[in-house]
Design an enzyme around this catalytic site. Structure first.
Site, PDB file in Angstrom:
ATOM      1  N   SER A 111       0.820  -1.211   0.000  1.00 56.48           N
ATOM      2  CA  SER A 111       0.000   0.000   0.000  1.00 56.48           C
ATOM      3  C   SER A 111       0.857   1.266   0.000  1.00 56.48           C
ATOM      4  O   SER A 111       1.997   1.269   0.466  1.00 56.48           O
ATOM      5  CB  SER A 111      -0.911   0.010   1.229  1.00 56.48           C
ATOM      6  OG  SER A 111      -1.708  -1.151   1.244  1.00 56.48           O
TER       7      SER A 111
HETATM    8  N1  SAH Z   1      -0.501  -4.753   3.757  1.00 58.12           N
HETATM    9  C1  SAH Z   1       0.018  -5.349   2.560  1.00 58.12           C
HETATM   10  C2  SAH Z   1      -1.043  -5.241   1.479  1.00 58.12           C
HETATM   11  C3  SAH Z   1      -0.969  -6.344   0.519  1.00 58.12           C
HETATM   12  S1  SAH Z   1      -2.264  -6.288  -0.687  1.00 58.12           S
HETATM   13  C4  SAH Z   1       1.281  -4.658   2.128  1.00 58.12           C
HETATM   14  O1  SAH Z   1       1.360  -3.429   2.315  1.00 58.12           O
HETATM   15  O2  SAH Z   1       2.174  -5.309   1.572  1.00 58.12           O
HETATM   16  C5  SAH Z   1      -3.529  -7.240   0.085  1.00 58.12           C
HETATM   17  C6  SAH Z   1      -3.152  -8.630   0.488  1.00 58.12           C
HETATM   18  O3  SAH Z   1      -4.326  -9.279   0.970  1.00 58.12           O
HETATM   19  C7  SAH Z   1      -2.618  -9.515  -0.641  1.00 58.12           C
HETATM   20  O4  SAH Z   1      -1.352  -9.986  -0.284  1.00 58.12           O
HETATM   21  C8  SAH Z   1      -3.657 -10.635  -0.735  1.00 58.12           C
HETATM   22  O5  SAH Z   1      -3.094 -11.889  -1.068  1.00 58.12           O
HETATM   23  C9  SAH Z   1      -4.226 -10.652   0.666  1.00 58.12           C
HETATM   24  N2  SAH Z   1      -5.552 -11.247   0.828  1.00 58.12           N
HETATM   25  C10 SAH Z   1      -6.637 -11.119   0.038  1.00 58.12           C
HETATM   26  N3  SAH Z   1      -7.677 -11.824   0.557  1.00 58.12           N
HETATM   27  C11 SAH Z   1      -7.227 -12.408   1.708  1.00 58.12           C
HETATM   28  C12 SAH Z   1      -7.819 -13.257   2.694  1.00 58.12           C
HETATM   29  N4  SAH Z   1      -9.095 -13.657   2.637  1.00 58.12           N
HETATM   30  N5  SAH Z   1      -7.043 -13.648   3.727  1.00 58.12           N
HETATM   31  C13 SAH Z   1      -5.751 -13.280   3.832  1.00 58.12           C
HETATM   32  N6  SAH Z   1      -5.146 -12.480   2.927  1.00 58.12           N
HETATM   33  C14 SAH Z   1      -5.874 -12.045   1.875  1.00 58.12           C
END
Ligand code: SAH
Length: 215
Positions: A62
């Site tokens: 993000s």
């Molecule tokens: N906070 C992270 C954001 C990653 S993007 C960062 O800054 O790196 C969002 C993430 O949510 C992705 O890695 C995706 O795989 C994960 N995601 C989506 N649905 C999910 C679920 N049901 N449970 C766990 N992770 C999930």
């Protein structure tokens, strides 16, 4: 050679403080955590820029301001048990680990979870546990949580997450359609749930039992 600490200070001044983030602990954490280590080497020069970046598997780390805004909204004082859904690169996880007692992070994509686990361990964040699972179900064995952060866009607030929040606890989550969401803070009180809209945002999809069905 890029001066990463200098780039990080500039990011905090120009993107975080100037846009109204006031929580000094959040500001200090953003100054400290080496964000460039959470992206691949070819993207490190952009790690402190004002936008999200790809982290592989069609997911993103993000934007710095969004990380600061969501973290501030959790109102962490240092003693909390925090649940994070969507650990991704582990950057937001590290920020939460700086500001609370323990962080339980769930990521559904194995390769991302393994990389984040390794890096957070190398950086000395021993108060973090990462599980590969569907985070929309929460982590009932470790509930209740004082704060829950979802970093992927949900069609609705997953019921299990509300159930696993302590009284007085805060849940911060983007809710909307697949193109645009609003960031909500839900506070659990004895009288019921209090919901605040913190503004527009855009996240990748939350996929799971209480999220979207697929990408
Ligand atoms: N906070 C992270 C954001 C990653 S993007 C960062 O800054 O790196 C969002 C993430 O949510 C992705 O890695 C995706 O795989 C994960 N995601 C989506 N649905 C999910 C679920 N049901 N449970 C766990 N992770 C999930």
């Amino acid at each position: 050679m890029i001066d990463f600490p200098k780039a990080r200070s500039k990011m905090v001044e120009e993107q975080i403080i100037s846009r109204g983030i006031r929580d000094l602990r959040v500001i200090e954490a953003m100054k400290k955590v080496p964000r460039h280590l959470f992206v691949e080497e070819a993207l490190q020069s952009q790690a402190y820029s004002d936008h999200p970046l790809p982290i592989g598997e069609k997911q993103t780390i993000s934007q710095p301001y969004m990380v600061a805004l969501m973290t501030e909204a959790l109102e962490l004082k240092g003693k909390e048990r925090v649940l994070e859904i969507g650990g991704g690169s582990g950057y937001q996880t590290a920020i939460l680990a700086e500001l609370s007692e323990r962080v339980f992070s769930i990521e559904r994509i194995r390769s991302l979870a393994i990389r984040a686990r390794q890096l957070l361990y190398e950086l000395g964040y021993y108060n973090v546990e990462i599980k590969i699972f569907d985070g929309t179900l929460g982590w009932p064995e470790e509930a209740p949580f004082d704060a829950i952060l979802v970093t992927a866009g949900a069609p609705d607030i997953p019921g299990p997450l509300v159930d696993q929040l302590s009284i007085g606890g805060r849940l911060v989550i983007p809710v909307g359609d697949e193109y645009a969401q609003d960031l909500f803070r839900v506070r659990k009180t004895k009288e019921g749930m209090v919901r605040e809209d913190l503004g527009g945002c855009r996240f990748v999809k939350l996929i799971g039992r209480y999220g979207w069905e697929s990408e």
